[in-house]
Design an enzyme around this catalytic site. Structure first.
Site, PDB file in Angstrom:
ATOM      1  N   GLU A  94      55.916  72.972  81.917  1.00 29.50           N
ATOM      2  CA  GLU A  94      57.208  72.315  82.135  1.00 29.50           C
ATOM      3  C   GLU A  94      57.032  71.257  83.206  1.00 29.50           C
ATOM      4  OE1 GLU A  94      60.676  74.983  82.624  1.00 29.50           O
ATOM      5  OE2 GLU A  94      61.360  73.570  84.159  1.00 29.50           O
ATOM      6  N   GLU A 109      59.414  81.017  85.569  1.00 29.20           N
ATOM      7  CA  GLU A 109      59.279  80.595  86.972  1.00 29.20           C
ATOM      8  C   GLU A 109      59.676  81.714  87.921  1.00 29.20           C
ATOM      9  OE1 GLU A 109      61.591  77.060  87.660  1.00 29.20           O
ATOM     10  OE2 GLU A 109      60.140  75.755  86.654  1.00 29.20           O
TER      11      GLU A 109
END
Ligand code: MG
Length: 325
Positions: A241, A154
């Site tokens: 995710e 991320e």
């Protein structure tokens, strides 16, 4: 004659179940066609499964028995090994331990014929370290169709231009050794800025997908619209995710919003991986601290969010893993 019939029946059932229960045997070397993840034969594939938590926070679950359990009981077709490269005792500080955790899960996934994501779990660019790591992984696992590379979990503060530059270098390195396995690329703001990707995607590489992450109690319709717009623009999306509570990983579940996300992903045939197999006192940790590290968890050892994930993954993957009755 009766014996022969029985033998043939057992042989037939055995062949059917072993084929039907092995995702990698069914779908082989994955590929991206347009915006769709596809099997080796070119048919659309939706992978559904779970992510292990950070290896440096919950190493106890990184063993071959959980891989087997998550395949056989949770009916996962994909697992994600989240190798922490930040937070204490991470890969950069302690590579031997990290590699031991990741290699254990990847080797077990290969043995059990489920797909596995090797995830560089970080919020900051660590380009040189990532390049060396993925070079090693591609040389070790590039020949296995089971493996998917996630090169930057991320990005938090990076621009899309800098993520693109980073991705280009890492992908080029992986492709020296592995010409075909799927590579997942992140985008700014915790993998949410797919509109920036859609306006300026990577060029010149095959089998690239872009990750999107959501936490259903925080992220709603505006982001679903963004996902659908990027998908309509031809961007291959992989939800590596996601979870049902707030973006912190804690707070109450929002099941109606989570259902809307599941419906969207299923309608667009986007793969989804749920966060996470861990045992912290927080909503997103699916397992209780007293649960065995090796799996074998009955419902009393799985927390509410974990029970929901298990139910949904089992339901949507039921066609891959038909009842053996
Ligand atoms: Mg390969």
């Amino acid at each position: 004659m009766k014996k022969l019939f029985l033998f043939c029946l057992i042989l037939h059932v055995g062949m059917f179940t072993s084929f039907a229960a092995d995702p990698v045997k069914m779908w082989g070397q994955l590929q991206v066609k347009g915006n769709q993840l596809c099997s080796e034969q070119g048919a659309p594939v939706v992978l559904r499964g779970v992510s292990y938590g950070w290896h440096n926070l919950w190493p106890r679950f990184y063993n071959k028995n959980t891989v087997k359990w998550l395949k056989n009981d949770w009916k996962c077709t994909v697992l994600r090994a989240a190798m922490g490269t930040v937070i204490e005792d991470n890969y950069i500080e302690n590579p031997d331990f990290a590699l031991q955790c990741i290699n254990t899960v990847v080797k077990a996934a290969i043995k059990n014929n489920v797909y596995v994501i090797i995830d560089w779990h970080t919020y900051y660019p660590q380009k040189e370290e990532a390049k060396a790591f993925f070079s090693m992984m591609a040389q070790k696992y590039g020949k296995y169709p089971h493996v998917i590379y996630e090169i930057y979990n991320e990005p938090m503060e990076d621009t899309w231009e800098s993520v693109k530059e980073y991705a280009t270098e890492i992908i080029t390195e992986i492709r020296k050794y592995d010409p075909d396995n799927i590579i997942l690329v992140g985008s700014p703001h915790w993998d949410q800025d797919l509109h920036l990707v859609a306006a300026d995607p990577l060029q010149g590489f095959d089998n690239i997908m872009y990750t999107f992450h959501f936490y259903a109690a925080t992220h709603g319709q505006e982001l679903r619209d963004r996902v659908e717009a990027a998908w309509n623009a031809g961007i291959p999306i992989f939800v590596s995710e996601c979870a049902g509570m707030e973006a912190s990983g804690d707070g109450p579940l929002n099941v109606p919003e989570w259902q809307k996300w599941i419906d969207l992903m299923e309608r667009l045939q986007i793969s989804w991986v749920n966060w996470s197999i861990s045992d912290k006192n927080e909503t997103c940790s699916m397992i209780l601290p007293r649960a065995d590290k090796n799996g074998g968890w009955d419902e009393s050892l799985i927390k509410p969010y974990g029970r929901l994930v298990r139910e949904y993954v089992r339901k949507y993957n039921a066609y891959v893993y038909p009842d053996k009755k």
